[in-house]
Design a protein around this motif. Structure first.
Motif, PDB file in Angstrom:
ATOM      1  N   VAL A 291       0.893  -1.323  -0.095  1.00  0.00           N
ATOM      2  CA  VAL A 291      -0.018   0.115  -0.164  1.00  0.00           C
ATOM      3  C   VAL A 291       0.986   1.160  -0.053  1.00  0.00           C
ATOM      4  CG1 VAL A 291      -1.742  -1.241   1.166  1.00  0.00           C
ATOM      5  CG2 VAL A 291      -0.163  -0.096   2.609  1.00  0.00           C
ATOM      6  N   LYS A 292       2.047   1.207  -0.278  1.00  0.00           N
ATOM      7  CA  LYS A 292       3.048   2.275  -0.352  1.00  0.00           C
ATOM      8  C   LYS A 292       2.919   3.140   0.829  1.00  0.00           C
ATOM      9  CE  LYS A 292       3.457   2.081  -5.171  1.00  0.00           C
ATOM     10  NZ  LYS A 292       3.229   0.790  -5.295  1.00  0.00           N
ATOM     11  N   MET A 293       3.276   2.620   2.171  1.00  0.00           N
ATOM     12  CA  MET A 293       3.256   3.410   3.319  1.00  0.00           C
ATOM     13  C   MET A 293       4.354   3.148   4.136  1.00  0.00           C
ATOM     14  SD  MET A 293      -0.341   2.592   5.338  1.00  0.00           S
ATOM     15  CE  MET A 293      -0.063   3.620   6.690  1.00  0.00           C
ATOM     16  N   LEU A 294       4.769   4.058   5.182  1.00  0.00           N
ATOM     17  CA  LEU A 294       5.986   4.050   5.667  1.00  0.00           C
ATOM     18  C   LEU A 294       5.558   2.931   6.738  1.00  0.00           C
ATOM     19  CD1 LEU A 294       7.691   7.434   5.694  1.00  0.00           C
ATOM     20  CD2 LEU A 294       8.650   5.466   4.762  1.00  0.00           C
ATOM     21  N   PRO A 295       6.420   1.920   7.256  1.00  0.00           N
ATOM     22  CA  PRO A 295       6.084   1.243   8.546  1.00  0.00           C
ATOM     23  C   PRO A 295       5.915   2.147   9.823  1.00  0.00           C
ATOM     24  CG  PRO A 295       8.090   0.465   7.289  1.00  0.00           C
ATOM     25  CD  PRO A 295       7.950   1.682   6.806  1.00  0.00           C
ATOM     26  N   ASP A 296       6.512   3.154   9.705  1.00  0.00           N
ATOM     27  CA  ASP A 296       6.461   3.955  10.896  1.00  0.00           C
ATOM     28  C   ASP A 296       5.097   4.486  11.213  1.00  0.00           C
ATOM     29  OD1 ASP A 296       9.160   6.127  12.060  1.00  0.00           O
ATOM     30  OD2 ASP A 296       7.938   4.730  13.061  1.00  0.00           O
ATOM     31  N   ASN A 297       4.305   4.789  10.235  1.00  0.00           N
ATOM     32  CA  ASN A 297       2.983   5.252  10.136  1.00  0.00           C
ATOM     33  C   ASN A 297       1.749   4.358  10.516  1.00  0.00           C
ATOM     34  OD1 ASN A 297       4.049   7.715   9.552  1.00  0.00           O
ATOM     35  ND2 ASN A 297       3.640   7.438   7.202  1.00  0.00           N
ATOM     36  N   ILE A 298       2.235   2.969  10.775  1.00  0.00           N
ATOM     37  CA  ILE A 298       1.166   2.268  11.019  1.00  0.00           C
ATOM     38  C   ILE A 298       1.351   1.646  12.603  1.00  0.00           C
ATOM     39  CG2 ILE A 298       0.504  -0.307  10.917  1.00  0.00           C
ATOM     40  CD1 ILE A 298       1.203  -0.510   8.253  1.00  0.00           C
ATOM     41  N   TYR A 299       0.203   1.862  13.352  1.00  0.00           N
ATOM     42  CA  TYR A 299       0.395   1.310  14.876  1.00  0.00           C
ATOM     43  C   TYR A 299      -0.306   0.071  14.739  1.00  0.00           C
ATOM     44  CZ  TYR A 299       0.412   2.060  19.819  1.00  0.00           C
ATOM     45  OH  TYR A 299       0.580   1.570  21.169  1.00  0.00           O
ATOM     46  N   SER A 300       0.205  -1.213  15.214  1.00  0.00           N
ATOM     47  CA  SER A 300      -0.452  -2.360  15.001  1.00  0.00           C
ATOM     48  C   SER A 300      -0.856  -2.825  16.297  1.00  0.00           C
ATOM     49  CB  SER A 300       0.619  -3.425  14.380  1.00  0.00           C
ATOM     50  OG  SER A 300       1.825  -3.566  14.888  1.00  0.00           O
ATOM     51  N   VAL A 301      -1.839  -3.383  16.443  1.00  0.00           N
ATOM     52  CA  VAL A 301      -2.420  -3.890  17.614  1.00  0.00           C
ATOM     53  C   VAL A 301      -3.003  -5.299  17.410  1.00  0.00           C
ATOM     54  CG1 VAL A 301      -3.974  -3.309  19.647  1.00  0.00           C
ATOM     55  CG2 VAL A 301      -3.316  -1.561  18.295  1.00  0.00           C
ATOM     56  N   ALA A 302      -2.673  -6.067  18.396  1.00  0.00           N
ATOM     57  CA  ALA A 302      -3.005  -7.585  18.488  1.00  0.00           C
ATOM     58  C   ALA A 302      -4.309  -7.710  19.499  1.00  0.00           C
ATOM     59  CB  ALA A 302      -2.031  -8.490  18.459  1.00  0.00           C
ATOM     60  N   VAL A 303      -5.187  -8.266  19.339  1.00  0.00           N
ATOM     61  CA  VAL A 303      -6.270  -8.824  20.435  1.00  0.00           C
ATOM     62  C   VAL A 303      -6.303 -10.089  20.713  1.00  0.00           C
ATOM     63  CG1 VAL A 303      -8.427  -8.336  20.977  1.00  0.00           C
ATOM     64  CG2 VAL A 303      -7.687  -6.664  19.404  1.00  0.00           C
ATOM     65  N   MET A 304      -5.679 -10.581  21.793  1.00  0.00           N
ATOM     66  CA  MET A 304      -5.526 -11.814  21.980  1.00  0.00           C
ATOM     67  C   MET A 304      -6.008 -12.320  23.448  1.00  0.00           C
ATOM     68  SD  MET A 304      -3.564 -13.163  19.815  1.00  0.00           S
ATOM     69  CE  MET A 304      -2.273 -13.250  19.072  1.00  0.00           C
ATOM     70  N   PRO A 305      -6.197 -13.564  23.733  1.00  0.00           N
ATOM     71  CA  PRO A 305      -6.667 -14.045  24.982  1.00  0.00           C
ATOM     72  C   PRO A 305      -5.688 -14.358  25.891  1.00  0.00           C
ATOM     73  CG  PRO A 305      -6.292 -15.719  23.515  1.00  0.00           C
ATOM     74  CD  PRO A 305      -6.114 -14.602  22.684  1.00  0.00           C
ATOM     75  N   CYS A 306      -4.329 -13.405  25.602  1.00  0.00           N
ATOM     76  CA  CYS A 306      -3.258 -13.990  26.395  1.00  0.00           C
ATOM     77  C   CYS A 306      -2.543 -12.821  26.958  1.00  0.00           C
ATOM     78  CB  CYS A 306      -2.246 -14.576  25.301  1.00  0.00           C
ATOM     79  SG  CYS A 306      -0.712 -15.164  25.818  1.00  0.00           S
ATOM     80  N   VAL A 307      -2.054 -12.730  28.137  1.00  0.00           N
ATOM     81  CA  VAL A 307      -1.109 -11.572  28.502  1.00  0.00           C
ATOM     82  C   VAL A 307       0.418 -11.751  28.171  1.00  0.00           C
ATOM     83  CG1 VAL A 307      -2.431 -10.503  30.388  1.00  0.00           C
ATOM     84  CG2 VAL A 307      -0.654 -12.541  30.803  1.00  0.00           C
ATOM     85  N   GLY A 308       0.762 -13.166  27.844  1.00  0.00           N
ATOM     86  CA  GLY A 308       2.196 -13.258  27.492  1.00  0.00           C
ATOM     87  C   GLY A 308       2.315 -12.907  26.021  1.00  0.00           C
ATOM     88  N   LYS A 309       1.177 -12.349  25.330  1.00  0.00           N
ATOM     89  CA  LYS A 309       1.745 -11.845  24.083  1.00  0.00           C
ATOM     90  C   LYS A 309       2.220 -10.471  24.307  1.00  0.00           C
ATOM     91  CE  LYS A 309       0.443 -15.232  21.433  1.00  0.00           C
ATOM     92  NZ  LYS A 309       1.494 -16.047  20.439  1.00  0.00           N
ATOM     93  N   LYS A 310       1.939  -9.816  25.319  1.00  0.00           N
ATOM     94  CA  LYS A 310       2.471  -8.528  25.421  1.00  0.00           C
ATOM     95  C   LYS A 310       4.091  -8.685  25.426  1.00  0.00           C
ATOM     96  CE  LYS A 310      -1.604  -6.809  28.176  1.00  0.00           C
ATOM     97  NZ  LYS A 310      -2.056  -5.639  27.687  1.00  0.00           N
TER      98      LYS A 310
END
Lengths: 649, 159, 575
Positions: C340-359
């Motif tokens: 999509v021709k974006m800079l990685p810095d411009n994405i804020y990725s958020v995972a939604v998980m059943p797990c705190v270990g993923k943090k």
């Protein structure tokens, strides 16, 4: 009689005495034994009482001084490091036994008195010293004009059954112990009795636990014997963390072999092959003597594998406690031996079914065990003849506090507390008035003026809401504030609580806070504090009753006793603290109000100089004045004034 | 000679949980206190979590985690000593040395430990400093003892 | 039933050897508890379950006392109620007064107890011990001031997870739960599984919250906030809100996130399929190389940390595949940005998980690309529900929205990863597809019943038989692995290990409620969703083939074989 080598002596004592079923029939044995036990001596013997309290009083220096004297004079004298006879206020105690003469006992022999004492006594003259008494008997000549030791007021009222050897023998010597009848019971046990019959004898004797519980020892043993398991344990509870009782330490330091014998018999009775003595690390001398005695007993084949070819295996291990009062509770003690935090566990299951490592374990108090060899040797009927209808045997007490004779005393069950204080204890010094006897930190109601005629008896004490405790006996007089004492005990429980259960962990802290607010400095315009104080006091009884009702172990259940005691028997003193903000005994620092009597004050400024908060105003040669608001009640001015011009209101 | 932890560990070849407390006691006798390194080593040796060992050690009063002072003061605060006035002594010690029980002062001169019942109730109130006993104390006598120890410490430094 | 006892003047049937509490509960008599944990032996620490028994001087704890013949029990006398109430009041006296600011406000056992006991005033003014919170860990936040010392966290960490990262320190009023030397959780041996949070009755143990930073990213509007949702989260939401399995179930979660302010919402299921494919390929390679011993799954961060800290000798046996979350993060910040021709810095990725270990996993050094974190934040199911509440969203009233392209399609296998045993089955299916020689071969995977904790299944492909095992809970895993080694077994080729009991269905990030939600209900929902999915295996998912081609063909891209690989290292921690 030809002197035997160590090996020959050992063979003699084991073959001719321990394993000989006709030992008491042979009269020549008695004479030989009397030399080994030092009832008869062929050369002079000097005993120095070297228990912990003796050492603290200076017995080490006395011992060295005597050694030096003997060396300087080239005298062939046996110098024995002995145990404690029990009269702590007479420490250091030195006994001298000359051949043919009765053994004579001297008190308060400090190192500077050694010269004079020995100069006189070694020449058969009585020195100027505190003579406790002599141990006169048929086989020796008495000293003229000297009372018997048992006529001394401290000893007169006692029935010394457990303490019979204490202070008289070399504690670690297995020879002396056997010569005096020691290990005879154990030898008979493994050759003549089955474990079940030993349990029966102890059950018949009605021996009750001396650690404070009063549970029948024989019944507990039978329970463990009946539980089937591949391994069982016997644990001796020598924790003794009750501040104010130390008689277990005294008897271990003075006669460790009896404890070893008792443990061997008990282990046999329940089928245990391994036993632990769990003892406080601070009891360094007791541990030293115990380990030495165990080593000596082991040399004599008294423990280990296949004891005296009987097929019985018993071993004893000494474990040192790392200091926590709660270790005195049996499940907590077991956890500590296992290497865990000493937290008590819920009962059931009881340790006699599931104890150490889930195996049947019997935990017995030192004093309880001490009775066992005597019961086996002399029989259950003999034991029952001592004591009164309901409580058998004797009880050890450690007398301390405001009393003339401090020390360890043994009284027959049924003895009155009044007699213990005034006859054995010698009464209250300095003409002060008696207030109470504190029987150990977790024993329920104090003995007060009204209940002084109660006798030492499990049931009688239960009827007045008290209990025997472990044997602490602290006498308190009018100069002691009971509210302050209750605060002290509550603080002790708070510090020693293990923290597992909510009532004890939180409850002791809350009770202490309430007591502290009750004895806090009254401040002006502090309505919040007043509200807290009254609220706290109103909650106190309810809090105490719930803690008693719902705590997990005996520590928590007895934590509120001090406060409940004070509320019951010393209510007026308590009320004076709460409502009048005064301490009648002038002990609670914050509640003391200091005044300067202007008539007596000379204006010397001594108090002014001492005051740490500049609460005293005045100029030289003019009467001074204490500003009440600034005063913190430390009392330094009171100490400094040479004209008695500072008054405590 | 520097105390050696391995030689102490060797005395417990079975590496059982029940060896934990005796082992820690022996180590503290040699080293004076239990440091983080020591506890980590013991944990590795006995295969017990360090957190568990720390939990066990902090439960009991005997174990220390920092060095004691050159003069370690033990004050007896049993019932008989309390009745004889040891609370006043305790307050004085806390005030003068500016430390509480279980602590060591900033200069490492004095450390304080309150114990309950040494077992010499006839000589109450008393303190013990490095094995030496001082009995029947009053505030004045206590101050004398402290002053003498301070003076002794000075001469040790000066010599 | 073995005999009868008397409870509150009525006769009641009881079984020999059971505790009074079990017998009372069977009768429906409610007795408050705090330190009690099912499946664990009773400690009798809190004393809340006390009852009065005739003949006994003191009150006794029903959780530890066994039933006895001729017992007469009273569960609500004045004495009993007074004791229970005062015990709660004593607890409250040493508890901070900030319920309104606490994570567990409204959802706290202490609050429920105070309400049940009718506590109406602060009876005691207590001197509280000064405790400081520990926010050093990436996953678990500790606030010792709120701890009621029930010992549940200590027990689960020691007995179920074999870690003992925390234990009781000191005694009496000074007692607290902590790591040795009062060090932070981040240097301890904690494996971040979050099981302690699940059993904590109060707010003493909570998530390290990512809500604030996610909300800030949404509000600032400087970056595109992109969420990706694990299928197991959808299952948890369905369980919590009582939603029926439906092929658009995921769409409801997507809609909720869009309403919160997400720029894009993707289906993590696609990455789950990738993970299954990659891991199956690693397994096939290992079998081909004739290596001894099984390969272990590596998508559970708690399990990985455990191996790195306690059993580093097993590191060579771990599958080197990245977890679905990390695969997604990497895809997003590298491949996707190029698409999509974006800079990685411009994405804020958020995972939604059943797990705190993923943090924790998101913060691992291996999970960064040229200094940029592949996953910026991880929200647990709890955190998602909290954000939904704050934004006034009721998922039941939403219209489902489709997941955004190109990460929108996932197979049934993705749902399998939501529960213990699912991954093993998914890997087995993939391996079957890879190794089968004839179209007539059928896949049979039997799940043994009535064996708790560890299960095995044998799969025949062609002439050979392959063993698959799955186990959840570290203690069970540890003893199973020891057994495999001791018995010298070579018939097990793949072991799925999940740190949380029952797998992600029992994860450390799941909701905590008064009436506990059951992991097996979530598993059932996952299994129902599998049936509704058109693609049964990961490789059937057409999006995967497209993705691979795209990655291979794009310039200066890494080798697709290693694109989804990671590595593990031994960790020196305080243990």
């Amino acid at each position: 009689m030809k002197a035997k080598s160590a090996e020959e002596l050992k063979q003699f004592l084991v073959r001719q005495v321990l394993l000989n079923p006709r030992r008491i029939d042979l009269p020549q044995l008695e004479k030989e034994l009397s030399y080994i036990s030092r009832e008869r001596v062929s050369k002079p013997v000097i005993y120095v009482g070297m228990g912990t309290c003796g050492r603290i009083a200076g017995a080490d220096k006395t011992f060295s001084a005597i050694r030096e004297y003997l060396d300087d004079h080239g005298m062939d004298v046996d110098l024995v490091e002995g145990g404690c006879v029990g009269l702590c206020s007479a420490e250091p105690v030195v006994d001298v036994q000359l051949p043919g003469k009765a053994r004579i006992s001297f008190g308060n022999v400090y190192h500077e008195q050694v010269q004079h004492l020995l100069d006189e006594i070694m020449n058969h003259n009585l020195p100027e010293a505190n003579i406790i008494g002599q141990y006169g008997n048929d086989i020796s000549q008495s000293w003229e004009g000297v009372q018997q030791v048992e006529e001394h007021p401290f000893f007169a009222g006692q029935k010394r059954v457990l303490l019979d050897n204490c202070g008289l023998i070399d504690p670690v010597s297995v020879e002396e112990y056997i010569a005096r009848g020691g290990y005879w019971a154990f030898a008979d046990t493994i050759s003549k009795h089955t474990p079940a019959s030993v349990c029966q004898i102890v059950e018949d004797s009605e021996l009750a636990g001396r650690g404070g519980g009063g549970y029948p020892a024989g019944k507990k043993w039978t329970n463990a014997l009946k539980t089937i398991s591949d391994q069982k344990f016997l644990v001796c509870n020598a924790v003794e963390s009750d501040p104010g009782s130390y008689m277990n330490r005294v008897i271990i330091e003075s006669n460790p072999h009896r404890l070893i014998e008792a443990i061997l018999i008990a282990a046999y009775a329940i089928g245990a092959t391994k036993s632990f003595i769990f003892i406080r690390k601070e009891f360094t001398l007791a541990i030293e003597r115990l380990e030495k005695a165990i080593e000596n007993a082991r040399q004599y084949g008294l423990m280990g594998h296949h004891i005296f070819d009987s097929g019985v295996n018993i071993d004893i291990i000494v474990k040192q406690g790392a200091r926590a009062f709660v270790c005195g509770e049996e499940t907590a003690l077991n956890n500590s031996i296992e290497g865990k935090r000493a937290m008590p566990e819920s009962k059931p299951p009881y340790p006699s079914e599931k104890g150490l490592w889930n195996k049947p374990t019997i935990v017995n108090n030192v004093e309880t065990l001490f009775n066992v060899p005597l019961i086996i040797k002399n029989g259950a009927e003999w034991y029952k003849s001592i004591g009164n209808e309901k409580s058998k045997g004797t009880k050890l007490f450690t007398l301390s506090g405001k009393i003339k004779h401090c020390g360890t005393a043994e009284v027959e069950m049924g003895h009155s507390f009044r007699d213990i204080v005034w006859k054995i204890g010698g009464g209250i010094p300095n003409g002060k008035k008696f207030k109470a006897i504190v029987l150990g930190i977790n024993s329920g109601n104090y003995i007060i003026e009204e209940t002084l005629d109660t006798r030492v008896d499990f049931e009688e004490l239960r009827n007045i809401g008290s209990s025997l405790g472990s044997g602490g006996f602290v006498v308190v007089d009018e100069t002691i504030c009971m509210v302050d004492l209750a605060k002290f005990f509550t603080n002790f429980f708070k510090k020693e609580s293990c923290g597992k259960c909510i009532p004890c962990r939180e409850g002791t802290a809350r009770m202490l806070e309430i007591m502290e607010i009750a004895t806090q400095r009254p401040g002006k315009n502090n309505n919040f504090q007043t509200l807290e104080r009254f609220k706290g006091v109103m909650q106190l009884r309810g809090l105490a009753s719930v803690i008693k009702d719902s705590s997990l172990c005996a520590l928590g259940k007895s934590a509120p006793n001090a406060i409940l005691n004070t509320l019951k028997n010393f209510k007026s003193e308590f009320d004076t603290h709460i409502f009048e903000r005064k301490c009648p005994a002038n002990v609670c620092r914050d509640l003391r109000v200091f005044l300067i009597d202007v008539e007596k004050c000379t204006g010397c400024t001594a108090c002014y100089k001492k005051c740490p908060v500049d609460a005293i105003i005045g100029s030289a040669r003019h009467p001074h004045f204490i500003v009440e608001d600034k005063c913190i009640g430390c009392g330094l001015c009171y100490d400094a004034c040479k004209f008695n011009a500072v008054l405590i209101q | 000679m520097q105390p050696n932890i391995e030689s102490i560990l060797e005395k417990f070849p079975n590496k059982q949980r029940e060896d934990l407390i005796p082992l820690l006691q022996k180590i503290q006798d040699e080293f004076g206190f239990l440091s983080e390194e020591i506890i980590t080593r013991v944990g590795a040796y006995l295969s017990i979590s360090v957190n568990k060992i720390y939990g066990v050690a902090t439960f009991y009063d005997n174990f220390r985690f920092g060095p004691v002072g050159r003069y370690h003061i033990r004050l007896c605060h049993g019932t008989a000593c309390h009745v004889a006035g040891s609370s006043t002594l305790l307050q004085e010690l806390e005030k003068q040395l500016k430390i509480k029980s279980g602590e060591t002062d900033k200069e490492g001169l004095f450390s304080l430990e309150v114990v309950s019942c040494v077992g010499a109730c006839g000589l109450a109130p008393l303190i013990e400093i490095n094995g030496e006993y001082f009995t029947g104390l009053t505030l004045a006598k206590l101050n004398e003892v402290l002053d003498s120890k301070r003076a002794k410490d000075q001469t040790v430094y000066e010599s | 039933m073995d005999f009868k006892i008397e409870v509150n003047n009525s006769l009641v049937d009881v079984r020999e050897g059971e505790t009074l509490l079990t017998a009372l509960r069977r009768q429906g008599i409610k007795v408050p508890t705090l330190c009690h944990m099912n499946r664990f032996s009773p400690t009798g620490a809190c004393r809340l379950c006390v009852v009065e028994v005739e003949g006994k001087r003191d009150l006794i704890t029903s959780c530890s006392y066994p039933v006895e013949k001729d017992m007469k029990v009273f569960t609500n006398t004045q004495r009993v109620i007074k004791a229970r109430k005062l015990i709660v009041e004593m607890l409250l006296s040493n508890h901070p007064d900030d319920c309104l600011y606490c994570e567990r406000n409204g959802n706290c056992e202490l609050q429920w107890l105070a309400d049940e006991m009718n506590v109406k005033e602060r009876k005691f003014f207590a001197r509280k011990n000064p405790y400081f919170p520990d926010g050093s860990s990436t996953s678990v936040f500790r606030d010792p001031a709120k701890c009621v010392l029930c010992s549940r966290c200590v027990r689960i960490c020691e007995e179920t997870q074999l870690v003992t990262a925390i234990d009781f320190i000191s005694r009496g009023n000074q007692i607290r739960v902590n790591s040795a030397f009062n060090k932070g959780l981040n240097v301890s041996s904690c494996i971040n599984c979050g099981q302690c949070i699940m059993v904590c009755p109060t707010g003493a143990l909570t998530d390290i919250s990512h809500i604030e930073k996610v909300q800030a990213a949404i509000d600032k509007k400087k970056k595109e906030v992109m969420f990706f949702v694990s299928p197991s989260v959808t299952a948890s939401m369905a369980e919590h809100f009582g939603l029926k399995p439906d092929k658009d179930l995921g769409g409801l979660v997507c809609a909720a996130l869009k309403k919160i302010g997400a720029d894009k919402v993707f289906d993590l299921g696609l990455a789950s399929d990738l993970n299954v494919e990659v891991e199956a390929r690693l397994l096939a390679q290992r079998i081909k190389n004739g290596a001894k011993g099984p390969i272990f799954s590596s998508c559970c961060p708690g399990w990985i940390k455990y191996v790195e800290e306690f059993r580093p000798e097993l590191i060579p046996s771990l599958a080197v595949s990245k977890s679905p979350q990390q695969i997604f993060g990497k895809l997003l910040k590298t491949w996707y940005t190029k698409q999509v021709k974006m800079l990685p810095d411009n994405i804020y990725s958020v995972a939604v998980m059943p797990c705190v270990g993923k943090k924790f996993e998101a913060s691992r050094e291996e999970m960064t690309h040229k200094g940029i974190s592949e996953v910026d934040a991880v929200l647990t199911v709890r955190e998602l529900m909290r954000m939904m509440r704050t934004n006034g969203i009721d998922v039941r009233n939403l219209e489902p929205m489709p997941f955004d392209e190109p990460f929108s399609g996932s197979s049934a296998a993705a749902w399998k990863l939501g529960y213990s045993g699912g991954k093993a089955e998914a890997i087995a299916m993939e391996l079957f597809e890879t190794l089968k020689t004839s179209a007539r071969d059928t896949f049979k995977f039997s799940v043994p019943k009535n064996i708790a904790g560890r299960k095995e299944s044998k799969v025949t492909i062609g002439k050979k038989t392959y063993g698959f095992a799955w186990v959840s809970g570290i203690e069970r895993a540890d003893s199973y692995i020891n057994q495999l080694i001791a018995e010298g077994r070579d018939d097990i080729h793949y072991v799925e290990v999940m740190a949380c009991l029952e797998g992600c269905a029992g994860g450390g990030g799941q909701p905590i409620n008064r009436i506990p939600e059951k992991p097996r209900n979530r598993k059932k929902i996952c299994q129902d969703m599998e049936k509704l999915n058109q693609w049964k295996t990961s490789s059937e998912n057409p999006a995967l083939e497209k993705l691979y081609r795209s990655i291979k063909n794009s310039p200066d891209q890494e080798n697709p074989e290693t694109y989804f690989h990671t590595n593990f290292q031994q960790r020196e921690v305080l243990k």
